[in-house]
Motif scaffolding. Sequence first.
Motif, PDB file in Angstrom:
ATOM      1  N   VAL A  27      22.261 -45.911  16.560  1.00  0.00           N
ATOM      2  CA  VAL A  27      23.363 -47.140  16.929  1.00  0.00           C
ATOM      3  C   VAL A  27      22.081 -48.339  17.266  1.00  0.00           C
ATOM      4  O   VAL A  27      20.960 -47.614  18.105  1.00  0.00           O
ATOM      5  CB  VAL A  27      23.934 -46.859  18.432  1.00  0.00           C
ATOM      6  N   VAL A  30      19.719 -45.084  29.447  1.00  0.00           N
ATOM      7  CA  VAL A  30      20.499 -43.795  29.146  1.00  0.00           C
ATOM      8  C   VAL A  30      21.701 -44.910  27.573  1.00  0.00           C
ATOM      9  O   VAL A  30      21.611 -44.374  26.954  1.00  0.00           O
ATOM     10  CB  VAL A  30      21.378 -43.609  30.317  1.00  0.00           C
ATOM     11  N   THR A  42      22.753 -50.510  26.689  1.00  0.00           N
ATOM     12  CA  THR A  42      23.881 -51.903  26.315  1.00  0.00           C
ATOM     13  C   THR A  42      23.954 -53.014  27.432  1.00  0.00           C
ATOM     14  O   THR A  42      24.482 -53.886  27.906  1.00  0.00           O
ATOM     15  CB  THR A  42      25.377 -51.197  25.884  1.00  0.00           C
ATOM     16  N   GLY A  43      23.083 -52.493  28.690  1.00  0.00           N
ATOM     17  CA  GLY A  43      22.878 -52.714  29.880  1.00  0.00           C
ATOM     18  C   GLY A  43      23.989 -52.270  30.898  1.00  0.00           C
ATOM     19  O   GLY A  43      24.287 -53.191  31.951  1.00  0.00           O
ATOM     20  N   MET A  44      24.382 -51.071  30.359  1.00  0.00           N
ATOM     21  CA  MET A  44      25.227 -50.234  31.675  1.00  0.00           C
ATOM     22  C   MET A  44      24.816 -49.848  32.680  1.00  0.00           C
ATOM     23  O   MET A  44      25.344 -49.556  33.217  1.00  0.00           O
ATOM     24  CB  MET A  44      26.292 -49.735  30.968  1.00  0.00           C
ATOM     25  N   CYS A  45      23.507 -48.479  32.597  1.00  0.00           N
ATOM     26  CA  CYS A  45      23.228 -47.984  33.391  1.00  0.00           C
ATOM     27  C   CYS A  45      21.991 -48.347  34.805  1.00  0.00           C
ATOM     28  O   CYS A  45      22.158 -47.776  35.610  1.00  0.00           O
ATOM     29  CB  CYS A  45      22.655 -46.994  32.855  1.00  0.00           C
ATOM     30  N   GLY A  46      21.648 -49.398  34.204  1.00  0.00           N
ATOM     31  CA  GLY A  46      20.530 -50.210  35.116  1.00  0.00           C
ATOM     32  C   GLY A  46      19.549 -49.482  35.331  1.00  0.00           C
ATOM     33  O   GLY A  46      18.372 -49.343  35.989  1.00  0.00           O
ATOM     34  N   ARG A  76      15.899 -51.040  34.746  1.00  0.00           N
ATOM     35  CA  ARG A  76      15.120 -51.842  35.338  1.00  0.00           C
ATOM     36  C   ARG A  76      13.968 -52.175  36.256  1.00  0.00           C
ATOM     37  O   ARG A  76      13.017 -51.687  35.913  1.00  0.00           O
ATOM     38  CB  ARG A  76      16.242 -52.217  36.875  1.00  0.00           C
ATOM     39  N   PHE A  86      17.167 -56.141  32.997  1.00  0.00           N
ATOM     40  CA  PHE A  86      17.215 -55.048  32.112  1.00  0.00           C
ATOM     41  C   PHE A  86      16.332 -54.954  30.880  1.00  0.00           C
ATOM     42  O   PHE A  86      16.748 -55.737  29.935  1.00  0.00           O
ATOM     43  CB  PHE A  86      18.348 -54.369  32.224  1.00  0.00           C
ATOM     44  N   ALA A  91      30.579 -49.368  21.581  1.00  0.00           N
ATOM     45  CA  ALA A  91      29.541 -49.140  21.504  1.00  0.00           C
ATOM     46  C   ALA A  91      28.511 -48.052  21.788  1.00  0.00           C
ATOM     47  O   ALA A  91      27.561 -47.871  21.377  1.00  0.00           O
ATOM     48  CB  ALA A  91      29.241 -50.092  22.885  1.00  0.00           C
ATOM     49  N   TYR A 112      32.358 -42.468  30.033  1.00  0.00           N
ATOM     50  CA  TYR A 112      31.539 -42.632  30.501  1.00  0.00           C
ATOM     51  C   TYR A 112      31.665 -42.853  32.414  1.00  0.00           C
ATOM     52  O   TYR A 112      30.470 -41.974  33.357  1.00  0.00           O
ATOM     53  CB  TYR A 112      31.008 -43.637  30.238  1.00  0.00           C
ATOM     54  N   GLY A 121      30.807 -54.083  32.391  1.00  0.00           N
ATOM     55  CA  GLY A 121      29.574 -52.226  32.653  1.00  0.00           C
ATOM     56  C   GLY A 121      28.660 -52.918  33.462  1.00  0.00           C
ATOM     57  O   GLY A 121      28.584 -51.908  33.501  1.00  0.00           O
ATOM     58  N   LEU A 122      28.348 -54.278  33.613  1.00  0.00           N
ATOM     59  CA  LEU A 122      26.757 -54.269  34.402  1.00  0.00           C
ATOM     60  C   LEU A 122      26.999 -54.058  35.335  1.00  0.00           C
ATOM     61  O   LEU A 122      27.675 -54.484  35.825  1.00  0.00           O
ATOM     62  CB  LEU A 122      26.341 -56.529  33.810  1.00  0.00           C
ATOM     63  N   PRO A 123      25.678 -53.915  35.903  1.00  0.00           N
ATOM     64  CA  PRO A 123      26.123 -52.794  37.744  1.00  0.00           C
ATOM     65  C   PRO A 123      25.277 -53.750  38.828  1.00  0.00           C
ATOM     66  O   PRO A 123      24.123 -54.890  37.906  1.00  0.00           O
ATOM     67  CB  PRO A 123      25.232 -51.733  37.659  1.00  0.00           C
ATOM     68  N   SER A 183      22.323 -47.106  39.752  1.00  0.00           N
ATOM     69  CA  SER A 183      23.462 -47.328  39.605  1.00  0.00           C
ATOM     70  C   SER A 183      24.422 -46.827  39.795  1.00  0.00           C
ATOM     71  O   SER A 183      24.586 -44.829  38.883  1.00  0.00           O
ATOM     72  CB  SER A 183      23.400 -48.376  39.087  1.00  0.00           C
ATOM     73  N   ASN A 212      26.422 -45.993  37.789  1.00  0.00           N
ATOM     74  CA  ASN A 212      27.118 -46.203  36.208  1.00  0.00           C
ATOM     75  C   ASN A 212      25.969 -45.196  35.620  1.00  0.00           C
ATOM     76  O   ASN A 212      26.359 -44.726  34.863  1.00  0.00           O
ATOM     77  CB  ASN A 212      26.503 -47.780  36.073  1.00  0.00           C
ATOM     78  N   GLU A 213      24.744 -45.239  36.291  1.00  0.00           N
ATOM     79  CA  GLU A 213      23.286 -44.840  35.391  1.00  0.00           C
ATOM     80  C   GLU A 213      24.015 -43.229  36.000  1.00  0.00           C
ATOM     81  O   GLU A 213      23.858 -41.964  35.229  1.00  0.00           O
ATOM     82  CB  GLU A 213      22.947 -45.078  36.988  1.00  0.00           C
ATOM     83  N   THR A 218      27.208 -41.661  34.246  1.00  0.00           N
ATOM     84  CA  THR A 218      27.037 -41.592  32.652  1.00  0.00           C
ATOM     85  C   THR A 218      26.267 -40.219  32.230  1.00  0.00           C
ATOM     86  O   THR A 218      26.144 -39.793  31.459  1.00  0.00           O
ATOM     87  CB  THR A 218      26.502 -42.649  32.245  1.00  0.00           C
ATOM     88  N   ASN A 252      30.075 -57.895  31.099  1.00  0.00           N
ATOM     89  CA  ASN A 252      28.676 -57.667  30.440  1.00  0.00           C
ATOM     90  C   ASN A 252      28.034 -58.734  29.065  1.00  0.00           C
ATOM     91  O   ASN A 252      29.207 -59.266  28.536  1.00  0.00           O
ATOM     92  CB  ASN A 252      29.139 -56.385  29.218  1.00  0.00           C
ATOM     93  N   LEU A 279      27.050 -59.641  26.690  1.00  0.00           N
ATOM     94  CA  LEU A 279      25.903 -59.180  24.833  1.00  0.00           C
ATOM     95  C   LEU A 279      28.002 -59.871  24.162  1.00  0.00           C
ATOM     96  O   LEU A 279      26.902 -60.301  22.756  1.00  0.00           O
ATOM     97  CB  LEU A 279      26.377 -57.745  24.421  1.00  0.00           C
TER      98      LEU A 279
END
Lengths: 284, 460
Positions: free
Chosen positions: A86, A216, A219-223, A226, A235, B171, B181, B237-239, B254, B256-257, B260, B396, B398
């Motif tokens: 990806v 992970v 795309t900016g989701m997990c952080g 950082r 990020f 994505a 996730y 989605g942005l933590p 986070s 999220n991490e 996920t 997000n 993007l």
Amino acid sequence: MYKIVRKKELNSAVTLMDIEAPFIAKKAQAGQFIIFRIDDKGERVPLTIAGYDREKGTVTIIFQKVGFSTIALGNLNEGDYIQDFVGPLGKPTPVAGKKKVCVVGGGVGCAIALPSARAFKEAGADVTVIVGFRNKDIVILEEEFAAVADRLILMTDDGSYGQHGLVTQPLKEMLENGETFDEVLAIGPIPMMKFVSLTTKPFGVHTSVSLNPIMVDGTGMCGGCRVTVGGEVKFACVDGPEFDGHQVDFAELMSRNGSYRDREAEVTETHACRMEAMGKALIK
Amino acid sequence: MANMTLTKTPMPEQDPKVRARNFKEVALGYTPEQAIEEAGRCLKCKNPKCVEGCPVNVRIPEFIAKVQEGDFKAAYEIITSTNALPALSGRVCPQESQCESKCVRGIKGEPVAIGRLERFVADWYRENVNAMPEKVPSNGIKVAVVGSGPAGMTAASDLAKMGYVVTMFEALHTAGGVLVYGIPEFRLPKAIVANEIVKLQAQGVEVMTNMVIGRVLTIDELFEMGYKAVFVGSGAGLPMFMNIPGEALKGVMSANEYLTRTNLMKAYDETADTPVIRSKAVAVVGGGNVAMDAARCAMRLGADNVYVVYRRGEAEMPARAEEKHHAKEEGIEFKTLCNPIEIIGDENGRVCGMKCIRMELGEPDASGRRRPIEVPDSEFMLEVDTVVMSLGTSPNPLIRSTTPGLETNRKGCLIVNENEMTTRDGVFAGGDAVTGAATVILAMGAGKKGAAAIDAYLKK
């Protein structure tokens, strides 16, 4: 599924692959990265893009077989498929308006320094390239750099090829001799990028470094990626991966990259420590 | 004659001690007998308030009547006439603040267990029929759906039913968005989400994973490729982090991490390659459903002590009552009226503690909730080796940063008009990308409205 259409061993530890990924090949730019995942159980691994062929629809990756997933990827062959691929992720290297640049590559980092050097050249810049390797046996992409660079300086840590020493030595000499650059871009191991930044700082030369933190999703989701840049949290996946080397908190990055160290090969760490020591000796 | 029992028919659950160490589903669902018994509690109101309380207006008394008759297939068809994803909403909807909050049975006693019945019907259908939806004749008009979470899945399903040629872009490497996730296996088994994706494909929806819209293709390029409308359901989605000292230490991440790694990457499975920290003591900071999910994952990953640290009181926690109850049953300790001020690291840069301060509640703030105030000199140390920040997320950037003319509010949420259309012609949006972090069912409702709005737009 994404097909491996070409595989080439660049040295005993570094492999090149062209992956069929037409959407990414069409959009990729120097400085951006992809994430691959070998199979259903695989982890997501980011790799900076080493090249692309928009017509053939392929993306080139060059990687060092250091961890579980890169070793597994290296064991695949032409004609095999990988589950996920990806990208292009992150921001491209900003090349516009730069007239004279110096691209510094270290080890396998040279693989991703090459497309940036080429992008600078295509944007009309005068490009100096300094590449460094541990020894002669692991030199990669020399011809490719020679084709792109107006001036190519090749260093080896042990002097077995090119000039003897670290990449910071010729850079420092040039700056001390009054040469200047609109931009220095350093891509390689963290200590090398740190010492390149320390080298250019007294001369006020803008220096970018391409960071490779733990990631992970990309795309900016997990952080997870950082990094602290100029006291602010960024990020790497969406704000980077390139940042101002004079602002990056390298110690923090180094520490965070060790979060899952027990699963990583010791070899990278050992090398990084040795480079840290050598760099320190040089900066004094 | 209705079943006038004041309480809901209980739903069997895994024993808390057992389930706190496995990732299998907590709630086991009704048997047909239990479902029929519970269905008997519905009074079949002429003017059903429950339907008004449902963001997708499920015809609740009608489907419950069919359950009572034992005609579960008919019940399924009634539900899916307005709700494409009942196996999901039956599990993760906050029914207590929606349909069930309006139920007349709730005035004296507990409301009808609408959520449990919805789940039962969906599960019964999947296990006994699972007929794939019919593909309707195509009208040849291409529509792109960006994001495969609850908003995108609902929009794609509705658009496909209307005959549109739908491509849904995701994505990540697996479709399902937050359902895959974020929400853990023990609350929503991933096989159920995967089955919904297969059903979408049977309807003719093309699902393209590994496509980060905004990077690999822009919205403008989608139009150039022949898509006549775009629905953006890219989520929030942005933590967020607290910006306190020590957040860069190893062992701080986070939610999220953490989620996920655990859910999408299956780090709890020893054969998966992705690592997750195996912690002894975990502090999860925050009080929402995501915080409960993270805390319950930490327990299942083998932690001895798991704390939920929240600056207000338990009553103010945004998490559902059921989630709080389940978390406590599993041994998770709530440290309420308590706020972290610094995370402490050892000589290797790993978390070894979290300094907190006690809080008390003052006057109500802009949100109407009582503002937490620090109690002077009340600092104390919580011994933890992992800190999970579950403070909320924002949309997000993007897509908005790569689509000229797409306007957002100051929180980064896409601005839409009354027809769900963004400030760009032909670009519609819904779910968390518009509202900021909210619920699965609200996103599903937005997907539904978005699909209807796209249909109206394309028929103009």
